[in-house]
Design a protein around this motif. Structure first.
Motif, PDB file in Angstrom:
ATOM      1  N   SER A 150       0.833  -1.201   0.000  1.00 12.93           N
ATOM      2  CA  SER A 150       0.000   0.000   0.000  1.00 12.93           C
ATOM      3  C   SER A 150       0.866   1.249   0.000  1.00 12.93           C
ATOM      4  N   LYS A 151       0.812   1.976  -1.102  1.00  4.61           N
ATOM      5  CA  LYS A 151       1.581   3.226  -1.178  1.00  4.61           C
ATOM      6  C   LYS A 151       1.045   4.237  -0.170  1.00  4.61           C
ATOM      7  N   VAL A 152      -0.264   4.179   0.084  1.00  2.95           N
ATOM      8  CA  VAL A 152      -0.850   5.098   1.063  1.00  2.95           C
ATOM      9  C   VAL A 152      -0.266   4.799   2.440  1.00  2.95           C
ATOM     10  N   THR A 172      10.396  12.043   2.116  1.00  2.00           N
ATOM     11  CA  THR A 172       9.703  11.538   0.930  1.00  2.00           C
ATOM     12  C   THR A 172       8.964  12.715   0.299  1.00  2.00           C
ATOM     13  N   ALA A 173       8.579  12.582  -0.965  1.00  2.00           N
ATOM     14  CA  ALA A 173       7.889  13.675  -1.652  1.00  2.00           C
ATOM     15  C   ALA A 173       6.582  14.029  -0.935  1.00  2.00           C
ATOM     16  N   ALA A 174       6.274  15.331  -0.846  1.00  2.00           N
ATOM     17  CA  ALA A 174       4.996  15.767  -0.273  1.00  2.00           C
ATOM     18  C   ALA A 174       3.857  15.168  -1.096  1.00  2.00           C
ATOM     19  N   THR A 204       3.714  16.597 -12.211  1.00  2.00           N
ATOM     20  CA  THR A 204       3.218  16.063 -10.953  1.00  2.00           C
ATOM     21  C   THR A 204       3.127  14.546 -11.102  1.00  2.00           C
ATOM     22  N   VAL A 205       3.153  13.848  -9.975  1.00  2.00           N
ATOM     23  CA  VAL A 205       3.263  12.384 -10.035  1.00  2.00           C
ATOM     24  C   VAL A 205       1.992  11.751  -9.481  1.00  2.00           C
ATOM     25  N   ILE A 206       1.405  10.845 -10.266  1.00  2.00           N
ATOM     26  CA  ILE A 206       0.148  10.215  -9.871  1.00  2.00           C
ATOM     27  C   ILE A 206       0.363   8.706  -9.781  1.00  2.00           C
ATOM     28  N   LYS A 207       0.044   8.140  -8.619  1.00  2.00           N
ATOM     29  CA  LYS A 207       0.325   6.719  -8.386  1.00  2.00           C
ATOM     30  C   LYS A 207      -0.922   5.958  -7.960  1.00  2.00           C
ATOM     31  N   ALA A 208      -1.127   4.795  -8.561  1.00  2.00           N
ATOM     32  CA  ALA A 208      -2.181   3.887  -8.092  1.00  2.00           C
ATOM     33  C   ALA A 208      -1.742   3.350  -6.736  1.00  2.00           C
ATOM     34  N   ILE A 231       2.387   7.516 -12.958  1.00  2.00           N
ATOM     35  CA  ILE A 231       2.339   8.365 -14.148  1.00  2.00           C
ATOM     36  C   ILE A 231       2.894   9.735 -13.792  1.00  2.00           C
ATOM     37  N   ILE A 232       3.863  10.187 -14.578  1.00  2.00           N
ATOM     38  CA  ILE A 232       4.413  11.530 -14.369  1.00  2.00           C
ATOM     39  C   ILE A 232       3.743  12.441 -15.388  1.00  2.00           C
ATOM     40  N   ALA A 233       2.812  13.268 -14.895  1.00  2.00           N
ATOM     41  CA  ALA A 233       2.010  14.110 -15.791  1.00  2.00           C
ATOM     42  C   ALA A 233       2.718  15.440 -16.000  1.00  2.00           C
ATOM     43  N   ILE A 271      -1.193  11.548  -5.044  1.00  2.00           N
ATOM     44  CA  ILE A 271      -0.664  12.579  -5.953  1.00  2.00           C
ATOM     45  C   ILE A 271       0.478  13.248  -5.216  1.00  2.00           C
ATOM     46  N   GLU A 272       1.667  13.234  -5.826  1.00  2.00           N
ATOM     47  CA  GLU A 272       2.811  13.759  -5.077  1.00  2.00           C
ATOM     48  C   GLU A 272       3.706  14.678  -5.869  1.00  2.00           C
ATOM     49  N   GLU A 273       4.481  15.387  -5.108  1.00  2.00           N
ATOM     50  CA  GLU A 273       5.476  16.340  -5.598  1.00  2.00           C
ATOM     51  C   GLU A 273       6.485  15.610  -6.487  1.00  2.00           C
ATOM     52  N   PHE A 274       6.861  16.225  -7.590  1.00  2.00           N
ATOM     53  CA  PHE A 274       7.874  15.662  -8.484  1.00  2.00           C
ATOM     54  C   PHE A 274       9.256  15.986  -7.912  1.00  2.00           C
ATOM     55  N   LEU A 275      10.055  14.935  -7.702  1.00  2.00           N
ATOM     56  CA  LEU A 275      11.396  15.138  -7.137  1.00  2.00           C
ATOM     57  C   LEU A 275      12.423  15.154  -8.250  1.00  2.00           C
ATOM     58  N   LYS A 276      13.339  16.113  -8.167  1.00  2.00           N
ATOM     59  CA  LYS A 276      14.425  16.186  -9.158  1.00  2.00           C
ATOM     60  C   LYS A 276      15.692  15.632  -8.534  1.00  2.00           C
ATOM     61  N   ARG A 327      19.060  12.330  -8.890  1.00  2.00           N
ATOM     62  CA  ARG A 327      19.503  11.047  -9.429  1.00  2.00           C
ATOM     63  C   ARG A 327      18.876   9.933  -8.609  1.00  2.00           C
ATOM     64  N   GLU A 328      18.426   8.884  -9.313  1.00  2.00           N
ATOM     65  CA  GLU A 328      17.832   7.737  -8.616  1.00  2.00           C
ATOM     66  C   GLU A 328      18.898   6.708  -8.296  1.00  2.00           C
ATOM     67  N   VAL A 329      18.688   5.999  -7.205  1.00  2.00           N
ATOM     68  CA  VAL A 329      19.556   4.873  -6.875  1.00  2.00           C
ATOM     69  C   VAL A 329      18.726   3.892  -6.054  1.00  2.00           C
ATOM     70  N   LEU A 358      15.445   5.273  -4.065  1.00  2.00           N
ATOM     71  CA  LEU A 358      15.809   6.582  -3.519  1.00  2.00           C
ATOM     72  C   LEU A 358      15.988   7.621  -4.617  1.00  2.00           C
ATOM     73  N   MET A 359      15.723   8.877  -4.274  1.00  2.00           N
ATOM     74  CA  MET A 359      16.056   9.997  -5.156  1.00  2.00           C
ATOM     75  C   MET A 359      17.018  10.883  -4.384  1.00  2.00           C
ATOM     76  N   LEU A 360      18.197  11.113  -4.965  1.00  2.00           N
ATOM     77  CA  LEU A 360      19.171  11.978  -4.310  1.00  2.00           C
ATOM     78  C   LEU A 360      18.918  13.399  -4.792  1.00  2.00           C
TER      79      LEU A 360
HETATM   80  P1  AMP Z   1       7.719   3.829  -8.253  1.00  2.00           P
HETATM   81  O1  AMP Z   1       6.944   2.659  -8.768  1.00  2.00           O
HETATM   82  O2  AMP Z   1       7.058   4.536  -7.110  1.00  2.00           O
HETATM   83  O3  AMP Z   1       9.172   3.484  -8.002  1.00  2.00           O
HETATM   84  O4  AMP Z   1       7.840   4.866  -9.450  1.00  2.00           O
HETATM   85  C1  AMP Z   1       8.362   4.477 -10.700  1.00  2.00           C
HETATM   86  C2  AMP Z   1       9.300   5.544 -11.206  1.00  2.00           C
HETATM   87  O5  AMP Z   1       8.621   6.794 -11.318  1.00  2.00           O
HETATM   88  C3  AMP Z   1      10.462   5.823 -10.270  1.00  2.00           C
HETATM   89  O6  AMP Z   1      11.514   4.935 -10.474  1.00  2.00           O
HETATM   90  C4  AMP Z   1      10.816   7.238 -10.627  1.00  2.00           C
HETATM   91  O7  AMP Z   1      11.620   7.274 -11.783  1.00  2.00           O
HETATM   92  C5  AMP Z   1       9.490   7.854 -10.959  1.00  2.00           C
HETATM   93  N1  AMP Z   1       8.947   8.567  -9.804  1.00  2.00           N
HETATM   94  C6  AMP Z   1       8.113   8.081  -8.864  1.00  2.00           C
HETATM   95  N2  AMP Z   1       7.811   9.019  -7.938  1.00  2.00           N
HETATM   96  C7  AMP Z   1       8.461  10.137  -8.303  1.00  2.00           C
HETATM   97  C8  AMP Z   1       8.542  11.473  -7.761  1.00  2.00           C
HETATM   98  N3  AMP Z   1       7.878  11.842  -6.665  1.00  2.00           N
HETATM   99  N4  AMP Z   1       9.314  12.364  -8.410  1.00  2.00           N
HETATM  100  C9  AMP Z   1       9.984  12.024  -9.537  1.00  2.00           C
HETATM  101  N5  AMP Z   1       9.940  10.805 -10.098  1.00  2.00           N
HETATM  102  C10 AMP Z   1       9.187   9.859  -9.490  1.00  2.00           C
END
Ligand code: AMP
Ligand code: GLY
Length: 425
Positions: A106-108, A121-123, A145-149, A159-161, A189-194, A196-198, A277-279
């Motif tokens: 559950s992402k929630v 974590t993103a707002a 903006t980022v929309i997640k099921a 989905i990154i809209a 629905i969350e804040e888009f993070l800028k 590098r991913e790891v 993670l997002m750095l």
């Molecule tokens: P997730 O399934 O939550 O890992 O999301 C899939 C991919 O979407 C991630 O690997 C990121 O590249 C991107 N993503 C998810 N959430 C964000 C966010 N808040 N900001 C920027 N990119 C995101």
């Protein structure tokens, strides 16, 4: 010498092939079974035709065959409580129990947990009606903006809209058209993070957390990060952006607080936590948690493990991780996924694969099977992601080169792969 252990690995992808292979390297390992396994796994384990989600079937098989240890690798059986059911039947199992696996299920839940315990974590806001979600999008008016099921969607429910229309369409498709089925009952629905991913995978026994070497996967289907999101088209380890300083911050700000939070919530987590993670400029943020090894990250992380895998598995289950020193090689690894034409949308199965033996003969190369079947000594495609060609070397760049050279040996009708794995390393 004590009796050797008979072990059942649940799952049948490239990740499970890497897990089975690592388990097979332990001197304490006896017979290995896999449910359902695949063509490649069948070369080192006995595959049994039980689906990974068949909880009762797995428990029954493990009891009847006196299995000493069941390793539950994929997300769905963990969410279904397979580890709980195995434990109830008196069978040792590796993986989180159902109430702990919720950090992936559950992402929630996981977003609320991070908020409560101050884990970066993103707002975000969560919605259980599409009208409310759409109203919020209109009001907020910030892109991307980022929309997640909310639930499990095979890594595809994000989905990154880039604009208003895309955001509205995402909510409609997730919540009204149910593009991801029941996973779309609620959205985040969350804040888009800028940044590098790891990815950092970590063993935890519920008290101690031991991060593995870092890694990075490539989620999009095509070169240049174009195309749909997939389960992962390739990976490498280590990530050059994951410096010792960042690792220390992650330990203090994310890893330890997560394990402690789960314990405080009465959801002690034993197994592997996947930290996506997002750095960012402000430091490391959690994009997502998974309750298990990642695929194809496992195919570049486990080959670098030097410590006996069974010793780690035992320490996780018995709560002795603090007494174990886990060692990794100092080199690097890269994995190129070879996929069926059409994946991640529709594709055909059953094509004969050539060149796997030739690829395996390359030095420091191992071909993991993700979706294959075997008949009369030949391998056939049996999934979207078919093979993962992993190579080890001193650096990521060399590992990538070796992996591509080996992958050149392999072909089948409509095979495709990305040609730029490791481009960001
Ligand atoms: P997730 O399934 O939550 O890992 O999301 C899939 C991919 O979407 C991630 O690997 C990121 O590249 C991107 N993503 C998810 N959430 C964000 C966010 N808040 N900001 C920027 N990119 C995101
Ligand atoms: N490679 C991403 C995952 O396993 O979820």
């Amino acid at each position: 010498m004590a009796n050797k252990l008979s072990i059942l690995v649940v799952g049948g992808g490239g990740r499970e092939h890497a897990i089975v292979k690592k388990i097979s390297e332990s001197e304490r390992t006896g017979k290995i079974y896999a449910a359902p396994g695949n063509g490649g796994i069948a070369q080192i384990a006995q595959c049994v035709p039980i689906k990974a989600t068949d909880v009762d079937g797995v428990v029954k098989f493990a009891s009847e065959n006196k299995i000493d240890l069941v390793f539950v690798a994929p997300d769905d059986p963990l969410m279904l409580g397979m580890v709980d059911k195995l434990n109830e039947a008196g069978i040792r199992a590796f993986g989180p129990v159902q109430n702990a696996a919720i950090i992936e299920g559950s992402k929630v839940y996981s977003k609320n947990l991070m908020k409560k315990y101050g884990i970066p974590t993103a707002a975000y806001e969560t919605f259980d009606s599409s009208e409310a979600a759409k109203e919020y999008i209109k009001k907020m008016n910030t892109y991307p903006t980022v929309i997640k099921a909310e639930g499990l969607a095979l890594g595809k429910g994000v989905i990154i809209a880039q604009n208003y229309d895309e955001a509205i369409e995402a909510v409609t498709s997730i919540m009204e058209d149910k593009a991801f089925g029941d996973a779309g009952g609620r959205v985040v629905i969350e804040e888009f993070l800028k940044g590098r991913e790891v990815t950092v995978l970590a063993f935890t026994d519920g008290k101690t957390i031991c991060p593995m070497v870092s890694s990075q996967d490539h989620k999009r289907a095509f070169d240049g990060d174009k195309g749909l999101n997939t389960g992962g088209m390739g990976s490498y380890s280590p990530s050059p952006v994951y410096t010792p300083e960042i690792a220390q911050r992650c330990m203090n700000e994310i890893f330890k607080p997560t394990v402690e939070a789960m314990e405080k919530e009465g959801r002690v987590f034993k197994g592997v936590i996947y930290f996506g993670l997002m750095l960012t400029e402000k430091g490391p943020y959690v994009i997502e948690y998974n309750a298990r090894f990642g695929d194809p990250e496992t195919q570049v992380v486990l080959p670098r493990l030097k410590t006996d895998f069974l010793d780690i598995i035992d320490a996780v289950i018995d709560g002795n991780l603090d007494k174990l020193n886990i060692e990794w090689d100092n080199g690097a690894a890269a994995c190129i996924v070879l996929a069926s034409g059409g994946y991640p949308a529709s594709y055909e199965k059953g094509y004969k694969i050539t060149g796997i033996d030739a690829a395996n003969k390359h030095a420091d190369v191992f071909v993991y099977h993700a979706g294959t079947s075997e008949k009369d000594g030949e391998f056939y495609t049996n999934g979207g992601r078919v093979l993962g060609v992993t190579a080890k070397a001193d650096t990521v760049a060399e590992a990538v080169k070796k992996a591509y050279a080996a992958a050149e040996e392999i072909s089948w009708d409509k095979m495709f792969c990305r040609h730029d794995i490791g481009h960001d390393a």
